[in-house]
Design an enzyme around this catalytic site. Structure first.
Site, PDB file in Angstrom:
ATOM      1  NE  ARG A   1     -10.819  -9.710  -2.201  1.00 28.13           N
ATOM      2  CZ  ARG A   1     -11.105  -8.731  -3.074  1.00 28.13           C
ATOM      3  NH1 ARG A   1     -11.302  -9.030  -4.348  1.00 28.13           N
ATOM      4  NH2 ARG A   1     -11.182  -7.494  -2.682  1.00 28.13           N
TER       5      ARG A   1
ATOM      6  CE  LYS B   1      -3.750  -2.018   2.802  1.00 27.54           C
ATOM      7  NZ  LYS B   1      -4.864  -1.840   1.869  1.00 27.54           N
TER       8      LYS B   1
END
Length: 504
Positions: free
Chosen positions: A362, A288
């Site tokens: 996920r 990130k």
């Protein structure tokens, strides 16, 4: 923080009195003779209104010194939209009152109640009004715990809040009983949100996967829940490739946490609550940006919501069966970390091509759903700070939802309306699911930029094994940059009360 709430006639000493007032009342013929708290103080209120110094807009407050006219030191007038308030408006007004009392360093507050809160209405019962106002006060008084030397100075001084009914209801046993029940429920719900907020606000070095598992074990011991914690070796034995893949880059190994509550032995239905527990998310190899990465301590907001909901269940002991699953890991870059292009085999047997390691939540949730199913879950709800895309679509105002079962989603939405937490359903057309097709595995973990919140949810849904399932993406609502009514800056504890309203 522990505030004592009571209901009944005026029989105590208070340093602050709170009264709700609307602009309609102040404009009405005869308003100059109306009395809210005290003739001279009410006259000062009307003067402020005439000078537009106080407009009595919703959540606006006016604090006046009583100057010895009353035993209390201050009167706080709180603006409301109209006389017949909804539970959401009552919660907001109580929050505004709590924050005003906190600014005044009040210790004992007397809240003068609107008449409708003691009669109920078509919109809400007396106990629902009591719950909403108790939640508003408790969440409005919340202050984030920090490690500053003067942290205690930031905590609330309020010790007691007395809800004072209009005179004709002072001796009503029916209203009193419902208020007491609503207060108890409101305290439990709000304190469970505070519990979730405190967890979410913990820095990454104070909440590793192992530490989160210890928090869950403490909760289980407190409320008599069954708890199992699977370490990396147990996870490997059970084939949890998604969880292990995400956690392999960190020196702090992952954990799979399972809490069991059996409140309905004769009922075959078992709710499965699955909360994403990424205790810190760097993005892994797909790193990130540095700016804002410190907020990734909140990437376990889904786990906090599920644990908060289990605290409500532990307190109120409803006649339901629940299995709560929290897959928890750190997503870190290292020489051992998961790489783009890697293929994982999940606990379900489905294989996943990892296109982006920052789509890690996920992957752990895939194993989380399978864990819940293998432990008997018949209906599934996952809560996760899953995608930045949901924030693009809905901002920080609403939680996005994806489902394979419209009836279950409507149940969740109705519960969210009772809680005052907004949920907005997103479509799940087959074209979105097709974006997850992979040339190398059963599916890939990211479907491209378009419809990212939907495809992220549908990836999780691929592991529901045809069971009714709802995905709640709280990436936009789990963390706020500034206070918004009863929602706090930092971790908000969102979805704790929605899950509570759904199951209890």
């Amino acid at each position: 923080m522990s505030v004592q709430f009571t209901y009944g006639a005026d029989n105590g000493e208070f340093d602050t009195i709170v009264c709700f007032v609307s602009s309609e009342e102040l404009k009405r013929d005869g308003a100059s003779e109306a009395e809210w708290v005290h003739p001279q103080l009410d006259e000062a209120l009307r003067d402020h209104f005439a000078r537009k110094l106080f407009k009595a807009e919703p959540k606006e407050t006016l604090a006046l010194s009583t100057l010895g006219l009353l035993p209390a030191s201050y009167v706080v007038y709180v603006g409301i939209s109209h006389a017949g308030l909804s539970p959401d408006e009552l919660r907001d007004a109580a929050t505004a009152a709590a924050k005003a009392a906190k600014r005044l360093n009040a210790k004992a507050v007397k809240q003068i109640l609107p008449r409708e809160t003691c009669t109920g209405s078509q919109e809400y019962s007396i106990s629902q009004a009591a719950q909403a106002m108790t939640e508003g006060y408790t969440l409005g008084l919340f202050a984030r715990r920090t490690e500053k030397k003067d942290d205690e100075r930031k905590q609330t001084t309020v010790q007691t809040v007395a809800f004072a009914p209009p005179g004709e209801f002072a001796g009503s046993e029916q209203a009193g009983g419902q208020w007491e029940a609503g207060i108890r429920r409101g305290v439990i719900f709000a304190e469970s949100v505070v519990f979730a907020r405190d967890l979410t606000n913990l820095p990454g070095n104070r909440l590793t996967p192992e530490m989160l598992a210890e928090e869950a074990e403490t909760l289980a011991r407190t409320y008599g829940l069954d708890c199992e914690v699977m370490d990396e070796w147990s996870a490997a034995e059970q084939g949890m490739g998604g969880l292990l893949g995400v956690g392999q880059g960190s020196v702090n190994p992952p954990r799979m946490i399972v809490l069991h509550y059996a409140g309905a032995a004769d009922n075959e239905e078992t709710w499965g609550l699955i909360g994403k527990g990424i205790t810190f998310d760097t993005g892994g190899i797909s790193l990130k940006k540095a700016e804002g990465m410190e907020e990734m301590i909140s990437d376990m907001g889904g786990a906090a919501a599920v644990l908060g909901a289990m605290r409500i269940i532990g307190e109120l002991k409803p006649a339901v069966n629940v299995v709560a699953v929290i897959p928890t890991a750190e997503n870190m870059p290292s020489d051992r970390a998961l790489k783009p292009g890697d293929i994982l085999k999940t606990m379900s047997g489905l294989t996943v091509e990892v296109v982006n390691t920052d789509a890690e939540g996920r992957l752990v949730l895939a194993d989380g759903l399978t864990t819940a199913i293998r432990r008997g879950a018949t209906k599934l709800i996952d809560v996760a700070t899953l995608t930045g895309a949901v924030g693009v679509a809905l901002g920080n105002v609403a939680t996005g939802a994806v489902t394979n079962d419209e009836m279950l989603l409507q149940q969740v939405i109705l519960a969210s309306k009772r809680a005052g937490e907004r949920i907005w359903p997103l479509p799940s057309y087959p074209e979105y699911r097709k974006q997850l097709d992979s040339d190398a595995a059963d599916l890939k973990n990211i479907g491209g930029r378009l419809g990212g919140a939907i495809t992220g949810g549908l990836f999780i849904g691929a592991f529901s094994e045809e069971r009714p399932w709802v995905h709640l993406d709280i990436a936009g609502t789990a963390w706020l940059e500034r206070d918004r009514s009863w929602e706090s800056k930092g971790g908000t504890g969102v979805m704790v009360r929605t899950l509570g309203e759904l199951l209890v």
